[in-house]
Design an enzyme around this catalytic site. Structure first.
Site, PDB file in Angstrom:
ATOM      1  N   LYS A 168       0.870  -1.195   0.000  1.00 18.98           N
ATOM      2  CA  LYS A 168       0.000   0.000   0.000  1.00 18.98           C
ATOM      3  C   LYS A 168       0.889   1.221   0.000  1.00 18.98           C
ATOM      4  O   LYS A 168       1.831   1.313   0.789  1.00 18.98           O
ATOM      5  CB  LYS A 168      -0.888   0.004   1.257  1.00 18.98           C
ATOM      6  CG  LYS A 168      -1.921   1.120   1.223  1.00 18.98           C
ATOM      7  CD  LYS A 168      -3.143   0.727   0.432  1.00 18.98           C
ATOM      8  CE  LYS A 168      -4.037   1.904   0.086  1.00 18.98           C
ATOM      9  NZ  LYS A 168      -3.555   2.689  -1.089  1.00 18.98           N
ATOM     10  N   LYS A 211       4.644   2.910   8.442  1.00 17.50           N
ATOM     11  CA  LYS A 211       3.410   3.684   8.651  1.00 17.50           C
ATOM     12  C   LYS A 211       2.197   2.760   8.795  1.00 17.50           C
ATOM     13  O   LYS A 211       1.387   2.908   9.708  1.00 17.50           O
ATOM     14  CB  LYS A 211       3.221   4.633   7.461  1.00 17.50           C
ATOM     15  CG  LYS A 211       2.322   5.800   7.704  1.00 17.50           C
ATOM     16  CD  LYS A 211       2.115   6.626   6.418  1.00 17.50           C
ATOM     17  CE  LYS A 211       3.096   7.747   6.248  1.00 17.50           C
ATOM     18  NZ  LYS A 211       2.689   8.703   5.183  1.00 17.50           N
ATOM     19  N   LYS A 252       5.483   1.871  -2.645  1.00 14.43           N
ATOM     20  CA  LYS A 252       5.524   3.230  -3.207  1.00 14.43           C
ATOM     21  C   LYS A 252       5.818   3.121  -4.688  1.00 14.43           C
ATOM     22  O   LYS A 252       6.434   2.150  -5.130  1.00 14.43           O
ATOM     23  CB  LYS A 252       6.628   4.054  -2.524  1.00 14.43           C
ATOM     24  CG  LYS A 252       6.423   5.545  -2.588  1.00 14.43           C
ATOM     25  CD  LYS A 252       5.360   5.967  -1.603  1.00 14.43           C
ATOM     26  CE  LYS A 252       5.355   7.446  -1.343  1.00 14.43           C
ATOM     27  NZ  LYS A 252       4.620   7.750  -0.109  1.00 14.43           N
ATOM     28  N   THR A 293      -5.078  13.570   4.777  1.00 12.74           N
ATOM     29  CA  THR A 293      -3.742  13.765   5.373  1.00 12.74           C
ATOM     30  C   THR A 293      -3.794  14.917   6.372  1.00 12.74           C
ATOM     31  O   THR A 293      -3.299  14.807   7.507  1.00 12.74           O
ATOM     32  CB  THR A 293      -2.693  14.017   4.278  1.00 12.74           C
ATOM     33  OG1 THR A 293      -2.801  12.976   3.307  1.00 12.74           O
ATOM     34  CG2 THR A 293      -1.286  14.007   4.852  1.00 12.74           C
ATOM     35  N   ASN A 318      -1.962  19.897  -1.281  1.00 14.81           N
ATOM     36  CA  ASN A 318      -3.159  19.263  -0.734  1.00 14.81           C
ATOM     37  C   ASN A 318      -3.143  19.250   0.795  1.00 14.81           C
ATOM     38  O   ASN A 318      -4.072  19.707   1.452  1.00 14.81           O
ATOM     39  CB  ASN A 318      -3.249  17.849  -1.322  1.00 14.81           C
ATOM     40  CG  ASN A 318      -4.390  17.037  -0.720  1.00 14.81           C
ATOM     41  OD1 ASN A 318      -5.427  17.597  -0.384  1.00 14.81           O
ATOM     42  ND2 ASN A 318      -4.189  15.749  -0.579  1.00 14.81           N
ATOM     43  N   SER A 338      -7.469   5.796   2.981  1.00 12.21           N
ATOM     44  CA  SER A 338      -7.347   4.859   1.850  1.00 12.21           C
ATOM     45  C   SER A 338      -7.803   3.467   2.270  1.00 12.21           C
ATOM     46  O   SER A 338      -8.490   2.764   1.521  1.00 12.21           O
ATOM     47  CB  SER A 338      -5.890   4.765   1.381  1.00 12.21           C
ATOM     48  OG  SER A 338      -5.587   5.777   0.453  1.00 12.21           O
TER      49      SER A 338
HETATM   50  N1  GLU Z   1       0.820   8.894  -0.347  1.00 15.58           N
HETATM   51  C1  GLU Z   1       0.242   8.819   0.958  1.00 15.58           C
HETATM   52  C2  GLU Z   1       1.293   8.471   1.994  1.00 15.58           C
HETATM   53  O1  GLU Z   1       2.448   8.660   1.763  1.00 15.58           O
HETATM   54  C3  GLU Z   1      -0.982   7.914   0.994  1.00 15.58           C
HETATM   55  C4  GLU Z   1      -0.745   6.489   0.621  1.00 15.58           C
HETATM   56  C5  GLU Z   1      -2.018   5.672   0.487  1.00 15.58           C
HETATM   57  O2  GLU Z   1      -3.098   6.228   0.660  1.00 15.58           O
HETATM   58  O3  GLU Z   1      -1.894   4.483   0.192  1.00 15.58           O
HETATM   59  O4  GLU Z   1       1.001   8.058   3.076  1.00 15.58           O
END
Ligand code: GLU
Length: 421
Positions: free
Chosen positions: A66, A90, A102, A186, A217, A354
């Site tokens: 994810k 995370k 990622k 976020t 954002n 998400s």
């Molecule tokens: N890009 C965001 C992060 O770095 C969200 C990642 C997601 O929603 O999977 O946490």
């Protein structure tokens, strides 16, 4: 293959104090899968050029990959891998049933048309489709990608797998199976963390003051939420420059002026906070040393380094970007008594909503905005409080505590997979 201490010295430091199984550490030393693709795309000038694209699943012990996909000129394989490791931490800290991943494309989205960004987004999905899927790896927005980009991606995915499968991507528009609250998640998450830790961090000044670096954002939305909560937002900046008003900025107005400069049909905004007239302008580097209660780096990684950490006057930093404070800077800030609320906690609202989006997609349900916010608040407050009390127990920074909690969860899952009993 680099050692964990080279990849992420602070994570390795936290790991060193824990009774982790060797197999857990071994899993974290290298990516489970690291794909590099070349994406030939026709530009508006008729020429075809190839963009380098990436998708890395760092670890999948706790569930499918994810993490977001970023479109930025700085994207490279090593950077995407480090960010995928960060997502592993995370998701474990928030106890989401995911591993960490990622992706990205090395492109300057400000230099190309919306139509070309669409072609690149679709090419990225085609190029990485073999490693994606709702039970394999689920992409989402990140730097310079948004719900419009996710709409193109999920549309391309539908064409590729020949079935409707909204849970393959998150951060989609509501009309395509997105979740209420994802676009602001976020910032919402960071606000919940600030509220949960506010009194402990002594952020209860009258009113508390804040400077926000990065007006995308997350940064713009958090600045606005703090403004409405009665905070004095004295400075904000973006890639074009910054503005300062000691008596406090009217953040909704700054946003309107920035948005008025919007081009590329809203994929990215080329307007700047500097478009709001009548403020003192800040030169690059002038925002970080401002005398405020709270400093929020919400732009790129490595904004606060050994070179400028000594200039920070704020007593608290909340990391809304991924990796804005380097390891060297962390040591300097700790010695100066500055509390850093780490990205794995403060910027985890996005991936948490998400997860809610993925759950709703798999159930064919839609939760109300209130339901999403209630669940987000519960999770983020619990994670913030758990991290705080672990830091007190360890007598260590919040980052070390968050890493320890995440590593323990990874360890439990790895042992459960590997057990011979
Ligand atoms: N890009 C965001 C992060 O770095 C969200 C990642 C997601 O929603 O999977 O946490």
């Amino acid at each position: 293959m680099p050692d964990l201490s080279e990849l992420d010295p602070r994570l390795a430091e936290a790991a060193a104090h824990l009774p982790l199984a060797e197999a857990t550490l071994d899993r974290l030393r290298r990516p489970r899968s690291s794909l590099q693709v070349s994406l030939p795309v026709r530009g508006d000038d008729g020429q075809v050029r190839s963009y380098p694209g990436y998708r890395v699943r760092w670890d999948v012990t706790r569930g499918p990959g994810k993490g977001g996909v970023r479109f930025h000129p700085s994207v490279d394989r090593a950077g995407v891998e480090r960010l995928a490791l960060g997502m592993t931490v995370k998701t474990a800290l928030l106890d989401l049933p995911y591993g960490g991943a990622k992706g990205g494309v090395r492109i300057d989205p400000k230099a190309v048309s919306t139509a070309e960004i669409e072609r690149v987004a679709r090419a990225w999905v085609s190029g990485t489709a073999d490693v994606l899927g709702p039970e394999r790896d689920i992409p989402a927005p990140d730097l310079y990608t948004n719900e419009r980009v996710m709409a193109w991606m999920v549309d391309q995915w539908t064409a590729t797998v020949r079935r409707h499968q909204p849970a393959a991507f998150t951060g989609k528009p509501l009309a395509l199976g997105g979740s209420h609250g994802r676009a602001t998640a976020t910032a919402d998450g960071a606000k919940h963390v600030i509220d949960a830790l506010g009194t402990k961090l002594d952020l209860s000044g009258t009113p508390p003051t804040v400077a926000v670096q990065g007006f995308g954002n997350a940064g713009a939305e958090l600045a606005e939420q703090l403004f409405h909560a009665g905070w004095r937002v004295v400075a904000v900046s973006d890639s074009q420059g910054g503005i300062l008003a000691r008596e406090g900025l009217d953040i909704p107005r700054v946003r309107r002026h920035k948005d008025a400069g919007r081009s590329l049909d809203g994929v990215i905004c080329t307007g700047s906070v500097c478009d709001d007239p009548g403020h003192d302008l800040l030169e690059p580097g002038e925002l970080l040393p401002l005398d405020v209660d709270l400093l929020v780096p919400a732009a790129l990684g490595a904004a606060i380094t050994a070179d400028n950490a000594g200039d920070v006057s704020a007593r608290v930093i909340v990391e809304v970007a991924n990796g804005p404070v380097t390891a060297d800077a962390d040591a300097i800030l700790a010695a100066r008594g500055v509390t850093v609320v780490p990205d794995v906690l403060a910027s985890s609202g996005g991936v948490t909503v998400s997860y809610f989006e993925w759950v709703q997609n798999r159930q064919g349900l839609r939760w109300s905005p209130e339901e999403v916010d209630r669940r987000l608040g519960e999770r983020l407050r619990a994670a913030a409080e758990e991290t705080w009390s672990r830091a007190e127990d360890l007598g260590a920074p919040l980052r070390t505590a968050a890493s320890a909690l995440a590593l323990e969860r990874l360890d439990v899952a790895a042992r459960a997979r590997d057990s011979l009993e």
